[in-house]
Design a protein around this motif. Sequence first.
Motif, PDB file in Angstrom:
ATOM      1  N   SER A 272       1.062  -1.339   0.197  1.00 52.71           N
ATOM      2  CA  SER A 272      -0.059  -0.319   0.442  1.00 52.71           C
ATOM      3  C   SER A 272       0.641   0.826  -0.291  1.00 52.71           C
ATOM      4  CB  SER A 272      -1.334  -0.359   1.089  1.00 52.71           C
ATOM      5  OG  SER A 272      -0.270  -0.081   2.194  1.00 52.71           O
ATOM      6  N   LYS A 273       2.236   1.517   0.164  1.00 52.37           N
ATOM      7  CA  LYS A 273       3.221   2.597   0.474  1.00 52.37           C
ATOM      8  C   LYS A 273       3.876   2.489  -1.275  1.00 52.37           C
ATOM      9  CE  LYS A 273       1.806   3.135   4.047  1.00 52.37           C
ATOM     10  NZ  LYS A 273       3.417   3.278   5.629  1.00 52.37           N
ATOM     11  N   ALA A 274       3.636   1.645  -1.640  1.00 54.92           N
ATOM     12  CA  ALA A 274       3.843   1.918  -3.229  1.00 54.92           C
ATOM     13  C   ALA A 274       4.315   2.651  -3.443  1.00 54.92           C
ATOM     14  CB  ALA A 274       3.732   0.562  -4.450  1.00 54.92           C
ATOM     15  N   HIS A 275       3.315   3.706  -4.084  1.00 60.21           N
ATOM     16  CA  HIS A 275       3.727   5.027  -4.277  1.00 60.21           C
ATOM     17  C   HIS A 275       4.651   6.113  -3.915  1.00 60.21           C
ATOM     18  CE1 HIS A 275       1.214   5.598  -0.995  1.00 60.21           C
ATOM     19  NE2 HIS A 275       0.761   6.773  -1.152  1.00 60.21           N
ATOM     20  N   LEU A 276       4.926   5.420  -2.388  1.00 63.67           N
ATOM     21  CA  LEU A 276       5.372   6.183  -1.645  1.00 63.67           C
ATOM     22  C   LEU A 276       7.005   5.786  -1.555  1.00 63.67           C
ATOM     23  CD1 LEU A 276       3.896   6.767   2.161  1.00 63.67           C
ATOM     24  CD2 LEU A 276       3.747   7.899   0.126  1.00 63.67           C
ATOM     25  N   THR A 277       7.272   4.714  -2.362  1.00 62.56           N
ATOM     26  CA  THR A 277       8.628   4.030  -2.203  1.00 62.56           C
ATOM     27  C   THR A 277       8.376   3.894  -3.592  1.00 62.56           C
ATOM     28  OG1 THR A 277       7.328   1.611  -2.218  1.00 62.56           O
ATOM     29  CG2 THR A 277       8.247   1.811  -0.693  1.00 62.56           C
ATOM     30  N   LYS A 278       7.718   4.800  -4.599  1.00 60.47           N
ATOM     31  CA  LYS A 278       8.131   5.175  -6.411  1.00 60.47           C
ATOM     32  C   LYS A 278       8.944   6.786  -5.733  1.00 60.47           C
ATOM     33  CE  LYS A 278       6.630   5.701 -10.509  1.00 60.47           C
ATOM     34  NZ  LYS A 278       4.797   5.486 -11.433  1.00 60.47           N
ATOM     35  N   GLU A 279       8.376   7.771  -4.672  1.00 61.37           N
ATOM     36  CA  GLU A 279       9.338   8.573  -5.620  1.00 61.37           C
ATOM     37  C   GLU A 279      10.334   8.374  -4.468  1.00 61.37           C
ATOM     38  OE1 GLU A 279       7.656  11.056  -6.615  1.00 61.37           O
ATOM     39  OE2 GLU A 279       6.052  10.081  -6.563  1.00 61.37           O
ATOM     40  N   LEU A 280      10.379   7.387  -3.444  1.00 57.64           N
ATOM     41  CA  LEU A 280      12.167   6.922  -2.654  1.00 57.64           C
ATOM     42  C   LEU A 280      13.444   6.780  -3.880  1.00 57.64           C
ATOM     43  CD1 LEU A 280      13.571   7.244  -0.267  1.00 57.64           C
ATOM     44  CD2 LEU A 280      13.046   4.762   0.773  1.00 57.64           C
ATOM     45  N   LEU A 281      12.291   5.651  -4.149  1.00 58.97           N
ATOM     46  CA  LEU A 281      13.304   5.352  -5.608  1.00 58.97           C
ATOM     47  C   LEU A 281      14.249   6.052  -6.422  1.00 58.97           C
ATOM     48  CD1 LEU A 281      11.671   1.676  -6.125  1.00 58.97           C
ATOM     49  CD2 LEU A 281      14.104   2.074  -5.321  1.00 58.97           C
ATOM     50  N   SER A 282      13.048   6.578  -6.850  1.00 58.49           N
ATOM     51  CA  SER A 282      13.266   7.458  -8.339  1.00 58.49           C
ATOM     52  C   SER A 282      14.190   9.123  -6.926  1.00 58.49           C
ATOM     53  CB  SER A 282      12.202   8.833  -8.051  1.00 58.49           C
ATOM     54  OG  SER A 282      12.558   9.765  -9.236  1.00 58.49           O
ATOM     55  N   GLU A 283      13.879   9.013  -6.102  1.00 59.20           N
ATOM     56  CA  GLU A 283      15.220  10.023  -5.856  1.00 59.20           C
ATOM     57  C   GLU A 283      16.638   9.468  -4.624  1.00 59.20           C
ATOM     58  OE1 GLU A 283      16.671  13.590  -4.935  1.00 59.20           O
ATOM     59  OE2 GLU A 283      14.066  12.841  -5.215  1.00 59.20           O
ATOM     60  N   LEU A 284      16.551   8.509  -4.208  1.00 64.89           N
ATOM     61  CA  LEU A 284      17.800   8.289  -5.098  1.00 64.89           C
ATOM     62  C   LEU A 284      18.572   7.421  -6.169  1.00 64.89           C
ATOM     63  CD1 LEU A 284      16.273   4.831  -2.252  1.00 64.89           C
ATOM     64  CD2 LEU A 284      18.194   6.399  -2.103  1.00 64.89           C
ATOM     65  N   ALA A 285      17.763   7.294  -7.637  1.00 67.78           N
ATOM     66  CA  ALA A 285      18.692   7.029  -8.613  1.00 67.78           C
ATOM     67  C   ALA A 285      19.445   8.244  -9.365  1.00 67.78           C
ATOM     68  CB  ALA A 285      17.217   6.512  -9.600  1.00 67.78           C
ATOM     69  N   GLN A 286      18.575   9.448  -8.386  1.00 69.25           N
ATOM     70  CA  GLN A 286      19.352  10.819  -9.375  1.00 69.25           C
ATOM     71  C   GLN A 286      19.101  11.330  -8.086  1.00 69.25           C
ATOM     72  OE1 GLN A 286      15.601  13.593  -9.683  1.00 69.25           O
ATOM     73  NE2 GLN A 286      16.915  15.038  -9.236  1.00 69.25           N
ATOM     74  N   THR A 287      20.307  11.041  -7.559  1.00 69.96           N
ATOM     75  CA  THR A 287      20.701  11.591  -6.131  1.00 69.96           C
ATOM     76  C   THR A 287      22.254  10.364  -6.418  1.00 69.96           C
ATOM     77  OG1 THR A 287      19.523  11.444  -4.208  1.00 69.96           O
ATOM     78  CG2 THR A 287      21.989  10.996  -3.990  1.00 69.96           C
ATOM     79  N   ILE A 288      21.930   9.366  -6.965  1.00 73.64           N
ATOM     80  CA  ILE A 288      23.828   8.591  -7.924  1.00 73.64           C
ATOM     81  C   ILE A 288      23.667   8.883  -8.972  1.00 73.64           C
ATOM     82  CG2 ILE A 288      24.053   6.838  -8.573  1.00 73.64           C
ATOM     83  CD1 ILE A 288      22.842   5.386  -6.302  1.00 73.64           C
ATOM     84  N   ARG A 289      22.805   9.484  -9.529  1.00 72.15           N
ATOM     85  CA  ARG A 289      23.245  10.117 -10.995  1.00 72.15           C
ATOM     86  C   ARG A 289      24.087  11.528 -11.161  1.00 72.15           C
ATOM     87  NH1 ARG A 289      18.261   7.946 -12.655  1.00 72.15           N
ATOM     88  NH2 ARG A 289      17.381   9.816 -12.238  1.00 72.15           N
ATOM     89  N   GLY A 290      23.326  12.174 -10.307  1.00 69.31           N
ATOM     90  CA  GLY A 290      24.053  13.137  -9.603  1.00 69.31           C
ATOM     91  C   GLY A 290      24.866  13.663  -9.467  1.00 69.31           C
ATOM     92  N   SER A 291      25.582  12.245  -8.260  1.00 65.05           N
ATOM     93  CA  SER A 291      27.040  12.162  -8.178  1.00 65.05           C
ATOM     94  C   SER A 291      28.067  12.039  -9.264  1.00 65.05           C
ATOM     95  CB  SER A 291      26.699  11.442  -6.529  1.00 65.05           C
ATOM     96  OG  SER A 291      26.867  10.016  -7.541  1.00 65.05           O
ATOM     97  N   ARG A 292      27.696  11.376 -10.388  1.00 62.56           N
ATOM     98  CA  ARG A 292      28.064  11.013 -11.250  1.00 62.56           C
ATOM     99  C   ARG A 292      28.839  11.731 -11.976  1.00 62.56           C
ATOM    100  NH1 ARG A 292      25.395   5.241 -12.814  1.00 62.56           N
ATOM    101  NH2 ARG A 292      26.847   3.857 -10.619  1.00 62.56           N
ATOM    102  N   ARG A 293      27.712  13.171 -12.017  1.00 65.29           N
ATOM    103  CA  ARG A 293      28.465  14.342 -13.070  1.00 65.29           C
ATOM    104  C   ARG A 293      29.061  15.452 -12.461  1.00 65.29           C
ATOM    105  NH1 ARG A 293      22.703  13.620 -14.058  1.00 65.29           N
ATOM    106  NH2 ARG A 293      22.230  15.385 -12.684  1.00 65.29           N
TER     107      ARG A 293
END
Length: 294
Positions: A272-293
């Motif tokens: 039932s929290k999948a919509h919240l974990t989706k936001e967290l996953l997106s932010e985590l992936a974006q954070t990693i991409r940003g660190s590589r730039r």
Amino acid sequence: MSIRHLKTLVAIADKGSFVEAAEAVFITQAAVSMQMKALEEELKISLFDRTRRPPVLNAVGIALVPKARELVRHYEQLMETSAIIDRLSGQLSLGSVPTMLTGVLPTALASLRDSLPQLHISVSSGQSNSLIAQVDRGAIDAAIISEPSSDRPGLKWTPFGIEPLIVIAPIDSPNDPPEVLLQTHPFIRFNKNEFVGQLIEEHLKNLGIVVNDIMELNTLEAISAMVYHGLGVSIIPQSSIQYPGTLPLKRISFTNKAPHRVLGLIEKEGSSKAHLTKELLSELAQTIRGSRRV
């Protein structure tokens, strides 16, 4: 029957005492006792063995906990799907392996706090197998772990980033290839009970390197401190983010391409929290991409 009383009962089962349950549900210990007495009176049964100090759940109470947990879960699902609840607000209880608490997670959580102020994420730390068990029984909503060695029925694991294995050595160590450093220096091992520890062990076997183990630790901070003080060398995942205060160490890539650990989030199928974990996953992936730039 009050859903608050059921939540408190579940908290007592999860935390093991009235005191810790009170902290978990943000009420006083006295309020916990009053709620449990009210629940027992309403159900006309005794749920606790009060001859022991502190009181503990009796057989009837233990049997009731799974039903209470199910009712609480259904209630939370109802509230979260209600049109009057903001889609991206609510509570998310998150577990994490210790290595992520000093990796991308703090940066991602800070960003989510700014972009989604109504989303409240609580974080606890634990080892991978323990976190998987907590997700499975519903004690936490999700956990950040390395890729499990096998599928877990009823659970969903979603990757969001990778971290290659590297060798760390004291800053004044010889400028030898990492394979040589591993063979000529004491080895500080990452806990073999953890998924990443098993990945490291497998890589050493593939290289045909026999190391001289002197320690086995389960946090990157402890391993890094030991290496910093010249007590040996180690293999760890290369963190995507180096925060201020990171110890000065040699961080050396393997001569040939090394394996990497895959980072991801594990949660229940159909959570039932999948919509919240989706936001967290997106932010985590974006954070990693940003660190590589950077």
